[in-house]
Design a protein around this motif. Structure first.
Motif, PDB file in Angstrom:
ATOM      1  N   LEU A 382       0.814  -1.214   0.000  1.00  0.00           N
ATOM      2  CA  LEU A 382       0.000   0.000   0.000  1.00  0.00           C
ATOM      3  C   LEU A 382       0.847   1.264   0.000  1.00  0.00           C
ATOM      4  O   LEU A 382       0.305   2.372   0.075  1.00  0.00           O
ATOM      5  N   GLY A 383       2.174   1.126  -0.066  1.00  0.00           N
ATOM      6  CA  GLY A 383       3.065   2.287  -0.117  1.00  0.00           C
ATOM      7  C   GLY A 383       3.427   2.863   1.231  1.00  0.00           C
ATOM      8  O   GLY A 383       4.087   3.901   1.306  1.00  0.00           O
ATOM      9  N   ASP A 384       3.002   2.208   2.313  1.00  0.00           N
ATOM     10  CA  ASP A 384       3.287   2.703   3.666  1.00  0.00           C
ATOM     11  C   ASP A 384       4.566   2.040   4.175  1.00  0.00           C
ATOM     12  O   ASP A 384       4.528   1.138   5.024  1.00  0.00           O
ATOM     13  N   HIS A 385       5.713   2.497   3.685  1.00  0.00           N
ATOM     14  CA  HIS A 385       6.968   1.850   4.060  1.00  0.00           C
ATOM     15  C   HIS A 385       7.383   2.181   5.484  1.00  0.00           C
ATOM     16  O   HIS A 385       8.026   1.366   6.156  1.00  0.00           O
ATOM     17  N   GLU A 411      15.241  -3.623   3.003  1.00  0.00           N
ATOM     18  CA  GLU A 411      14.634  -3.434   1.683  1.00  0.00           C
ATOM     19  C   GLU A 411      13.590  -2.319   1.701  1.00  0.00           C
ATOM     20  O   GLU A 411      13.509  -1.511   0.765  1.00  0.00           O
ATOM     21  N   HIS A 412      12.802  -2.248   2.768  1.00  0.00           N
ATOM     22  CA  HIS A 412      11.824  -1.146   2.867  1.00  0.00           C
ATOM     23  C   HIS A 412      12.537   0.200   2.994  1.00  0.00           C
ATOM     24  O   HIS A 412      12.082   1.203   2.429  1.00  0.00           O
ATOM     25  N   HIS A 413      13.657   0.230   3.724  1.00  0.00           N
ATOM     26  CA  HIS A 413      14.443   1.468   3.775  1.00  0.00           C
ATOM     27  C   HIS A 413      14.948   1.830   2.380  1.00  0.00           C
ATOM     28  O   HIS A 413      14.939   3.009   1.991  1.00  0.00           O
ATOM     29  N   ARG A 414      15.387   0.816   1.616  1.00  0.00           N
ATOM     30  CA  ARG A 414      15.884   1.086   0.255  1.00  0.00           C
ATOM     31  C   ARG A 414      14.781   1.663  -0.620  1.00  0.00           C
ATOM     32  O   ARG A 414      14.987   2.668  -1.315  1.00  0.00           O
ATOM     33  N   ILE A 415      13.612   1.054  -0.586  1.00  0.00           N
ATOM     34  CA  ILE A 415      12.501   1.538  -1.405  1.00  0.00           C
ATOM     35  C   ILE A 415      12.109   2.951  -1.005  1.00  0.00           C
ATOM     36  O   ILE A 415      11.765   3.783  -1.852  1.00  0.00           O
ATOM     37  N   ALA A 416      12.205   3.244   0.302  1.00  0.00           N
ATOM     38  CA  ALA A 416      11.852   4.577   0.798  1.00  0.00           C
ATOM     39  C   ALA A 416      12.952   5.605   0.530  1.00  0.00           C
ATOM     40  O   ALA A 416      12.778   6.786   0.844  1.00  0.00           O
ATOM     41  N   GLY A 417      14.097   5.189  -0.031  1.00  0.00           N
ATOM     42  CA  GLY A 417      15.161   6.117  -0.377  1.00  0.00           C
ATOM     43  C   GLY A 417      16.117   6.421   0.745  1.00  0.00           C
ATOM     44  O   GLY A 417      16.934   7.347   0.628  1.00  0.00           O
ATOM     45  N   ALA A 422      19.264   1.489   4.909  1.00  0.00           N
ATOM     46  CA  ALA A 422      19.165   0.247   4.135  1.00  0.00           C
ATOM     47  C   ALA A 422      20.472  -0.536   4.216  1.00  0.00           C
ATOM     48  O   ALA A 422      20.476  -1.749   4.500  1.00  0.00           O
ATOM     49  N   VAL A 423      21.594   0.122   3.971  1.00  0.00           N
ATOM     50  CA  VAL A 423      22.890  -0.566   4.007  1.00  0.00           C
ATOM     51  C   VAL A 423      23.162  -1.107   5.406  1.00  0.00           C
ATOM     52  O   VAL A 423      23.665  -2.227   5.568  1.00  0.00           O
ATOM     53  N   ARG A 424      22.817  -0.338   6.428  1.00  0.00           N
ATOM     54  CA  ARG A 424      23.023  -0.811   7.809  1.00  0.00           C
ATOM     55  C   ARG A 424      22.275  -2.128   8.061  1.00  0.00           C
ATOM     56  O   ARG A 424      22.856  -3.109   8.537  1.00  0.00           O
ATOM     57  N   ASP A 425      20.983  -2.156   7.739  1.00  0.00           N
ATOM     58  CA  ASP A 425      20.193  -3.364   7.994  1.00  0.00           C
ATOM     59  C   ASP A 425      20.634  -4.534   7.119  1.00  0.00           C
ATOM     60  O   ASP A 425      20.727  -5.681   7.583  1.00  0.00           O
ATOM     61  N   LEU A 426      20.885  -4.256   5.860  1.00  0.00           N
ATOM     62  CA  LEU A 426      21.251  -5.343   4.949  1.00  0.00           C
ATOM     63  C   LEU A 426      22.614  -5.922   5.295  1.00  0.00           C
ATOM     64  O   LEU A 426      22.829  -7.134   5.190  1.00  0.00           O
ATOM     65  N   THR A 446      21.085  -0.922  -3.619  1.00  0.00           N
ATOM     66  CA  THR A 446      21.270   0.328  -2.866  1.00  0.00           C
ATOM     67  C   THR A 446      22.574   1.003  -3.268  1.00  0.00           C
ATOM     68  O   THR A 446      22.616   2.229  -3.484  1.00  0.00           O
ATOM     69  N   HIS A 447      23.646   0.234  -3.380  1.00  0.00           N
ATOM     70  CA  HIS A 447      24.929   0.794  -3.813  1.00  0.00           C
ATOM     71  C   HIS A 447      24.824   1.362  -5.231  1.00  0.00           C
ATOM     72  O   HIS A 447      25.416   2.419  -5.527  1.00  0.00           O
ATOM     73  N   GLU A 448      24.078   0.687  -6.100  1.00  0.00           N
ATOM     74  CA  GLU A 448      23.927   1.175  -7.487  1.00  0.00           C
ATOM     75  C   GLU A 448      23.274   2.552  -7.501  1.00  0.00           C
ATOM     76  O   GLU A 448      23.728   3.467  -8.180  1.00  0.00           O
ATOM     77  N   ARG A 449      22.216   2.703  -6.718  1.00  0.00           N
ATOM     78  CA  ARG A 449      21.534   3.999  -6.689  1.00  0.00           C
ATOM     79  C   ARG A 449      22.395   5.077  -6.048  1.00  0.00           C
ATOM     80  O   ARG A 449      22.332   6.250  -6.423  1.00  0.00           O
ATOM     81  N   ALA A 450      23.236   4.679  -5.091  1.00  0.00           N
ATOM     82  CA  ALA A 450      24.098   5.648  -4.402  1.00  0.00           C
ATOM     83  C   ALA A 450      25.323   6.013  -5.230  1.00  0.00           C
ATOM     84  O   ALA A 450      26.133   6.832  -4.797  1.00  0.00           O
TER      85      ALA A 450
END
Length: 617
Positions: A382-385, A411-417, A422-426, A446-450
């Motif tokens: 529903l988009g509620d990350h 992954e939810h942190h990654r989707i939320a930007g 994201a890197v910490r959790d992963l 995540t690294h690709e986007r960064a």
């Protein structure tokens, strides 16, 4: 020419299949699983049917096997005639060979295992027949005997004889047999084939399954109440760790027994439990029907009949709904039933109703980590990350060692930007479970986007080492190749991803864009046509197809696509820029100027990024 008449056995099988009501929903669920790519969260690798004798578990498992074969799977059905893990492997190999998929190296080692086992049994008999030395047993021998591991079969050739010996004799036998085997089998592999055959055989089985090139592999393990004590630990280790090597992601395992799966072993792996509840609803239905008949209580009998009808015609989800509405189950059982019902609704796209079921599960059993995990999934849909992350915080607090929950939160942190979180959790998920390919792939994305392509390639490559058929990781790695200007590797990875998941709109659009960038517009349009047929709301696919059509001179079609993209997303700068160029080519200067003006309002720098737009009036 007269038609061949069916045999009695064929007619009986046909009628039995036709009359096997109450399992249509389970069969449909199992069949649909083969239409869902392994990387998709909705895909299930593990099914389990449980219930008392006579509820149809074996028949259901055989039905599943038939469904799997219809989907192109190579299958093996195992019951309690296989008395050990090696015997199970031998049966898998035999049945695979009958389907044209020989496991040659496994067969060779199984033959060696049988030979060495026979030699070891002779050695055990010799040890038992030889008077022991005066010296007492070693401390190790005493520990083995006291723990009962000899009787349980850890020293496998003594196990059948252990009942005739007391603890002191067992300790002597364990010591002497160990020494005899070490002396007899100079090769470490030969010794392992006797004392720990699974350690030698399992890596070979997994490697040959991966090399079999089968589109799907399906294993069906029946009478699990008997085989589970020795198969379940092996199966759990094989499916959840890479200790013996990677298991192909295209493998599906279905088991059936009288009891549910061991929650201590499988409870934390909710994404494996969409269990086929062959017993829960059925048992309640029969109890109510019988009670109504015995006590001449028409309401109870009617309620039981309603439950049976729901089970027969609509499946477990509908039956659970009835149970829940009438509050037949206690609170923990209701919570788990709500999760099953929520999953059913989520699969049907009824997200609001699914969320209600998950909310209720959390209320009924606040200590059930899986309830928060399931609710996080629907919140993500529903988009509620932020809500999903809050649920996963709670799930991790309840099960702090669950690497999967930590990875999902990343992954939810990654989707939320939120790349840092994201890197910490992963990274933490990878530390807890280095075989978790999902975490490697998500961190790579995540690294690709960064803007760190080297780190992205390393992580995505590791994910693909763990699972060479991980389509999502292939598509994400293609983006890294695009950033590096390597269109050849980009298209190669996208081609592999689509071979694995041909009905994946995102990968179709990605390859359409790559083909367009390579000047292969006809091929680009073909991929984008498929993407839009699969997902008619895919805005960027309209824009990309519009640009390729414009370059092919199909201006009217191109304008329709670009108009559609801008209607769907009025602030879509790239589509506005491409439409401005198209308007100019079509002799529509006023429309071109209007689009350029709109781009200046939204993103003035865009006119500098697109040279052919910056020269427009």
């Amino acid at each position: 020419m007269a038609q061949a008449r069916p045999s009695m056995q064929e007619l009986i099988r046909q009628r039995t299949r036709a009359g096997f009501v109450g399992r249509g929903a389970e069969r449909a669920l199992f069949r649909a699983n083969f239409d869902t790519a392994p990387h998709d969260e909705r895909h299930r690798f593990r099914f389990h049917a449980h219930g008392n004798a006579g509820v149809g578990k074996t028949f259901l498992l055989r039905e599943f096997e038939q469904v799997a074969r219809e989907q192109g799977a190579v299958t093996a059905y195992i019951d309690d005639s296989a008395g050990s893990v090696p015997e199970m492997m031998a049966e898998i190999s035999r049945q695979f060979a009958a389907q044209g998929r020989r496991l040659k190296e496994l067969d060779r080692l199984l033959a060696a295992h049988r030979e060495r086992r026979h030699e070891a049994e002779l050695a055990a008999l010799a040890v038992l027949d030889t008077p022991p030395e005066e010296a007492g047993p070693s401390a190790g021998g005493r520990i083995v005997a006291r723990a009962g591991v000899v009787a349980a079969g850890m020293v496998p050739v003594v196990g059948p004889l252990a009942g005739m010996l007391d603890a002191e004799q067992l300790a002597h036998v364990a010591d002497r047999l160990r020494a005899s085997l070490i002396d007899r089998f100079r090769s470490h592999e030969d010794l392992q084939l006797v004392l720990a055959p699974e350690q030698v055989l399992t890596p070979v089985l997994l490697r040959e399954l991966a090399d079999s090139a089968a589109p799907w592999i399906a294993l069906f393990l029946d009478t699990y109440e008997r085989t589970g004590p020795y198969l379940d630990p092996w199966l759990h280790e094989t499916m959840t760790t890479d200790r013996h090597g990677p298991l192909p992601a295209t493998t599906v395992v279905a088991t059936a027994g009288r009891t549910p799966l061991d929650p201590a072993r499988w409870g934390g792996l909710a994404d494996f439990v969409r269990a086929c509840e062959a017993g829960v609803a059925g048992r309640w239905a029969q109890v109510l029907v019988d009670a109504g008949a015995d006590a001449d209580a028409e309401p109870a009998s009617r309620w039981g009949s309603e439950l049976t009808t729901a089970l027969d015609t609509e499946g477990v989800g509908a039956a659970l709904g009835l149970l829940l509405r009438r509050a037949v189950l206690d609170a923990p059982a209701q919570a788990r039933a709500r999760l099953v019902r929520g999953d059913e609704l989520r699969g049907e796209g009824a997200y609001a109703q699914a969320l209600t079921e998950y909310d209720r599960a959390v209320e009924l059993d606040p200590a059930l980590a899986a309830a928060y995990r399931h609710r996080s999934g629907i919140r993500g849909d529903l988009g509620d990350h932020d809500g999903a992350i809050a649920d996963l915080d709670r799930a991790v607090a309840l099960e702090p060692d669950n690497a999967w929950y930590v990875a999902l939160r990343g992954e939810h942190h990654r989707i939320a930007g939120r790349d840092g979180e994201a890197v910490r959790d992963l990274t933490e998920a990878i530390r807890r479970d280095p075989a978790l390919g999902f975490a490697w792939a998500s961190r790579g994305a995540t690294h690709e986007r960064a803007g760190d392509p080297d780190a992205a390639l390393a992580d995505l490559g590791r994910a693909l080492d763990l699972d060479p058929d991980y389509a999502w990781a292939l598509a994400r790695r293609a983006r890294v190749w695009r950033a590096r200007g390597d269109s050849h590797r980009q298209l190669a990875d996208l081609g592999r991803a689509l071979a694995l998941s041909p009905d994946w709109p995102w990968a179709r659009c990605e390859r359409g864009d790559a083909l367009r960038a390579a000047g292969r517009d006809e091929e680009a349009v073909a991929d984008l046509d498929i993407a839009l047929a699969l997902d008619p709301t895919y805005t960027s696919a309209y824009a990309s197809r519009g640009e390729s059509l414009a370059r092919l001179g199909r201006h009217t079609e191109a304008l329709a696509d670009l108009n559609r993209a801008v209607e769907m997303r009025p602030g879509y700068v790239w589509a506005l820029c491409r439409r401005a160029v198209l308007h100019t080519a079509m002799g529509h200067p006023e429309e071109a100027r209007a689009d350029v003006a709109r781009v200046r309002e939204l993103d003035p720098e865009a006119l500098e990024r697109f040279a052919d737009v910056s020269v427009l009036p």
